[in-house]
Design an enzyme around this catalytic site. Structure first.
Site, mmCIF file in Angstrom:
data_model
loop_
_atom_site.group_PDB
_atom_site.id
_atom_site.type_symbol
_atom_site.label_atom_id
_atom_site.label_comp_id
_atom_site.label_asym_id
_atom_site.label_seq_id
_atom_site.Cartn_x
_atom_site.Cartn_y
_atom_site.Cartn_z
ATOM 1 N N GLN A 1 2.374 2.077 -0.610
ATOM 2 C CA GLN A 1 1.623 2.408 -2.002
ATOM 3 C C GLN A 1 1.842 3.800 -2.509
ATOM 4 O O GLN A 1 1.912 4.706 -1.640
ATOM 5 C CB GLN A 1 0.249 2.192 -1.637
ATOM 6 C CG GLN A 1 -0.063 0.724 -1.323
ATOM 7 C CD GLN A 1 -1.518 0.709 -1.073
ATOM 8 O OE1 GLN A 1 -2.133 1.266 -0.044
ATOM 9 N NE2 GLN A 1 -2.316 -0.433 -1.490
ATOM 10 N N ARG B 1 0.562 -6.152 5.363
ATOM 11 C CA ARG B 1 -0.264 -7.380 4.900
ATOM 12 C C ARG B 1 0.413 -8.513 5.265
ATOM 13 O O ARG B 1 1.424 -8.597 5.072
ATOM 14 C CB ARG B 1 -0.680 -7.354 3.453
ATOM 15 C CG ARG B 1 -1.140 -5.969 2.897
ATOM 16 C CD ARG B 1 -2.926 -6.005 2.707
ATOM 17 N NE ARG B 1 -3.253 -4.747 2.426
ATOM 18 C CZ ARG B 1 -3.230 -4.331 1.136
ATOM 19 N NH1 ARG B 1 -3.015 -5.205 0.036
ATOM 20 N NH2 ARG B 1 -3.716 -3.069 0.844
ATOM 21 N N HIS C 1 -10.310 5.391 -5.120
ATOM 22 C CA HIS C 1 -8.922 4.689 -4.686
ATOM 23 C C HIS C 1 -8.296 4.757 -5.796
ATOM 24 O O HIS C 1 -8.495 3.779 -7.065
ATOM 25 C CB HIS C 1 -8.935 3.528 -4.020
ATOM 26 C CG HIS C 1 -10.156 3.251 -3.077
ATOM 27 N ND1 HIS C 1 -9.903 3.216 -1.679
ATOM 28 C CD2 HIS C 1 -11.334 3.419 -3.010
ATOM 29 C CE1 HIS C 1 -11.088 2.970 -0.874
ATOM 30 N NE2 HIS C 1 -12.110 3.164 -1.933
ATOM 31 N N LYS D 1 -13.515 -1.268 -11.521
ATOM 32 C CA LYS D 1 -12.082 -0.782 -11.313
ATOM 33 C C LYS D 1 -11.420 -0.975 -12.617
ATOM 34 O O LYS D 1 -11.768 -1.639 -13.450
ATOM 35 C CB LYS D 1 -11.494 -1.728 -10.226
ATOM 36 C CG LYS D 1 -11.372 -3.154 -10.480
ATOM 37 C CD LYS D 1 -10.704 -3.969 -9.557
ATOM 38 C CE LYS D 1 -10.782 -5.187 -9.778
ATOM 39 N NZ LYS D 1 -9.763 -6.270 -9.249
ATOM 40 N N HIS E 1 -6.596 9.221 -2.601
ATOM 41 C CA HIS E 1 -7.975 9.103 -2.477
ATOM 42 C C HIS E 1 -8.828 10.179 -3.129
ATOM 43 O O HIS E 1 -8.330 11.381 -2.544
ATOM 44 C CB HIS E 1 -8.639 8.617 -1.211
ATOM 45 C CG HIS E 1 -7.979 7.517 -0.559
ATOM 46 N ND1 HIS E 1 -6.986 7.109 -0.011
ATOM 47 C CD2 HIS E 1 -8.596 5.917 -1.032
ATOM 48 C CE1 HIS E 1 -6.725 5.965 0.133
ATOM 49 N NE2 HIS E 1 -7.923 5.139 -0.448
ATOM 50 N N CYS F 1 -6.913 4.217 3.061
ATOM 51 C CA CYS F 1 -8.239 4.689 2.922
ATOM 52 C C CYS F 1 -8.836 5.242 4.077
ATOM 53 O O CYS F 1 -9.142 6.612 3.995
ATOM 54 C CB CYS F 1 -9.454 3.966 2.211
ATOM 55 S SG CYS F 1 -8.694 2.362 1.531
ATOM 56 N N ASP G 1 -0.478 5.803 -3.226
ATOM 57 C CA ASP G 1 -1.853 5.656 -2.988
ATOM 58 C C ASP G 1 -2.387 7.314 -2.924
ATOM 59 O O ASP G 1 -1.630 8.405 -2.973
ATOM 60 C CB ASP G 1 -2.144 5.340 -1.437
ATOM 61 C CG ASP G 1 -3.327 4.606 -1.522
ATOM 62 O OD1 ASP G 1 -4.119 4.611 -2.452
ATOM 63 O OD2 ASP G 1 -3.738 4.127 -0.253
HETATM 64 ZN ZN LIG Z 1 -8.184 3.140 -0.571
#
Ligand SMILES: [Zn+2]
Ligand SMILES: [Zn+2]
Length: 641
Positions: free
Chosen positions: A370, A352, A503, A457, A374, A323, A372
């Site tokens: 990910q 992580r 996200h 979410k 945004h 992010c 991912d």
């Molecule tokens: Zn994010």
């Protein structure tokens, strides 16, 4: 607890009862229910074997047959400690007693001669436990902390009926054959090498093909939905994560920061201790803290983490999230309401720190990529953007034959005030999540209290072909980071406004998603995902040239193919193609070479006869283009359904 959890949790009491009959010296820790059964963590010098499990299980059967009532008894804290000591269970149970907050009720449950510190609830009689099985033993650190002693965890399961238990055990048996760690090795999809590090996936050529195909597929769908692709580095300055709030609050789940050599040398000269260094790494400069606190309208960065600039130590972090990098791309330019939504997508790799005991093949790792993205949008666009996210999930899961899935909508806990943002915004966002979930046409549950502190979410849980559920990724609405990073766009009124962030990583990570897919397909990937799509099998050396000629044609058409040039019998070659799960094997004999045909053996449907090569090529290309799932031939004599 649900009735099923109650049954399973009661089973763990019965397990402990039986265990202490056989091993009176065993020290008990805890025995909660799980999604699929129950466990009990015990400290026992004797290392339990499969034979021991059978013995304990037989004893559990006796306890169940004794039809013991479960009796509750509320006691004071002192009495509780006395009971624990009188039973010789102080090693772990006193600590667990200490976990119970002051003022909360303390209770024991007794069944037969056994008594356990427990809040409940339980079945009324032990005879309720009719269908259960002890499954395995694993090591588990006390309180999940590697610094503590490793205990033995006995896993079991229980169901209301024997039929349900039998079905579950059958599913477990099937799952063993589908284990992605085993298939990953057999089909050479990925490796984990201790020298590289635990929990770090090395994608080998075959696995990389599957991942690339999936990424291409997802990327193409994202382009259709108006996403922009971006690339960002794997690290970022600590300062960035202090603004975002990821550091130091989530420090325990992150890799240790990287500090430049010069800074390290400098602080060593100053005689800085390790503890001092940690404080200086964690701290924020006072002007940054003031800025963030002013923007958020509250003290999000507290004075005990603030140091003067010259006392600060800066470093880099392996990024735990994408992010902040995407936010910096957004904020690198001014935005007008006409430009929104801005949708930035990246297959972004993050790191992580997972405890080594938690690591598991591809599904629990320390580095992962990910899917991912945004989204930066106006308040009014949130609902529409959520719909887009969910539509994408639906397309991808349906294409992969995972049409059995459900969603969980995480909402605020109505009684808590830990949430950032205005109430009206939350109401709107929660309503949007709920509406979006409805459009999917699959079941969804609302879970109050499961929202992140910064927004509601939507989580995805898919069921694979053998009925196991996997939690994939999530879509989250966020009011917090736009404030912390002071993001704006100019509205129709020419005034600055705050965008809302979404996200979304609906498939979680490529590692986890591929791990789930390996098990879902049991290694029998549809043609478009198969690392090798066609195997050419010349009967003898005489047709090897024909094989090589077809190989060139297949490759030119973009089909992944090889020729089996081994010198062994046809049967062995065909078996090899089967074991390696190649969707099509084309047998090439003299007749085929002469007629420019191929004899087709399909992994899913068996012998499909001889067809002209061109015809086969057109068919396989179509199958790849359509991303068809492998359809098995109906059994002989089966009529229309
Ligand atoms: Zn994010
Ligand atoms: Zn209990």
């Amino acid at each position: 607890m649900t009735p099923l959890e109650e049954l399973r949790h009661s089973a763990s009491h019965i397990l402990a009862t039986a265990l202490l009959r056989i091993y009176p010296d065993a020290k008990l820790d805890i025995g909660p229910p799980t999604d699929t059964g129950f466990y009990y963590d015990i400290d026992l010098d004797h290392k339990l074997t499969a034979e021991d499990l059978a013995r304990i299980e037989a004893e559990m059967k006796k306890v169940a047959d004794e039809n013991q009532p479960f009796l509750r008894r509320e006691v004071s804290r002192e009495e509780a400690a006395d009971i624990i000591r009188s039973r010789g269970q102080e090693r772990y149970k006193l600590g667990r007693l200490g976990d119970i907050p002051e003022g909360e009720k303390i209770s024991f449950y007794q069944n037969g001669e056994f008594m356990d510190l427990c809040a409940g609830t339980h079945v009324r009689y032990s005879s309720k436990l009719k269908a259960f099985k002890l499954l395995s033993i694993a090591g588990a650190y006390h309180r999940g902390d590697e610094k503590n002693k490793q205990l033995q965890r006995i896993y079991g399961t229980a169901f209301p009926t024997r039929e349900e238990l039998a079905r579950y055990l059958e599913q477990l048996e099937q799952a063993k054959h589908r284990d992605h760690r085993k298939l990953g090795r057999d089909l050479r999809l990925f490796v984990i090498d201790e020298d590289v590090g635990q929990g770090l996936i090395l994608w080998t050529p075959n696995g990389a093909i599957i991942r690339q195909e999936l990424q291409d597929f997802i990327s193409a769908e994202l382009r259709k939905q108006g996403y922009s692709q971006v690339f960002t580095p794997h690290i970022g300055k600590l300062e960035l994560y202090k603004i975002s709030g990821h550091f130091p609050y989530y420090k325990a789940s992150q890799f240790t920061p990287v500090v430049e050599n010069e800074s390290l040398a400098k602080i060593l000269q100053e005689g800085c201790s390790c503890a001092d260094m940690v404080v200086r790494l964690d701290a924020v400069s006072s002007h940054l803290a003031a800025q963030v606190n002013e923007r958020t309208g509250r003290e999000t960065i507290t004075p005990d983490r603030v140091l003067p600039d010259d006392r600060l130590l800066d470093g880099f972090m392996l990024k735990p999230m994408n992010c902040p990098h995407h936010i910096k791309i957004y904020s690198s330019q001014p935005h007008s309401y006409r430009d929104l939504p801005v949708r930035l997508a990246e297959f972004g790799t993050v790191y992580r720190w997972e405890q080594s005991g938690e690591l598991n093949g591809m599904t629990r790792v320390r580095g992962f990529t990910q899917d991912d993205a945004h989204l930066f949008c106006t308040e009014d666009q949130v609902a529409q953007e959520l719909l887009g996210c969910l539509a994408l999930v639906k397309i991808v899961l349906t294409t992969l034959g995972m049409s059995d899935y459900r969603v969980r909508v995480g909402l605020r806990d109505p009684d808590s005030n830990k949430y950032t943002g205005q109430k009206e915004n939350w109401d709107k966002a929660e309503a949007a999540c709920r509406e979006a979930a409805k459009t999917l046409g699959v079941s969804f549950t609302e879970e109050p209290g499961e929202a992140a502190f910064y927004g509601p979410k939507i989580d995805f849980v898919v069921k694979d072909v053998i009925g196991r559920e996997w939690q994939l990724g999530t879509v989250q609405v966020d009011y917090n980071l736009p404030i912390r990073f002071d993001l704006t766009y100019s509205g129709a009124d020419n005034q600055p406004h705050r965008p809302v962030m979404i996200h979304r990583a609906p498939f979680g990570s490529m590692e986890r998603f591929c791990g789930v897919l390996i098990e879902h397909f049991g290694g029998d990937f549809p043609v478009w995902l198969s690392p090798e799509q066609v195997r050419l099998v010349p009967i003898s050396e005489k047709t090897l040239d024909y094989g090589n000629e077809l190989l060139a044609l297949l490759k030119a058409a973009g089909v992944r193919a090889t020729v089996d040039a081994h010198n062994d019998k046809l049967g062995a070659k065909i078996r090899r193609a089967e074991v390696e799960k190649v969707p099509y094997a084309l047998v090439l004999g003299g007749k085929e070479a002469e007629a420019r045909s191929v004899s087709v053996r399909s992994r899913a449907r068996g012998d499909e006869g001889t067809v002209p090569f061109d015809q086969f090529l057109a068919k396989v290309l179509e199958e790849i283009r359509l991303k068809s799932l492998s359809v098995k031939k109906p059994p002989a004599g089966a009529g229309p359904a």
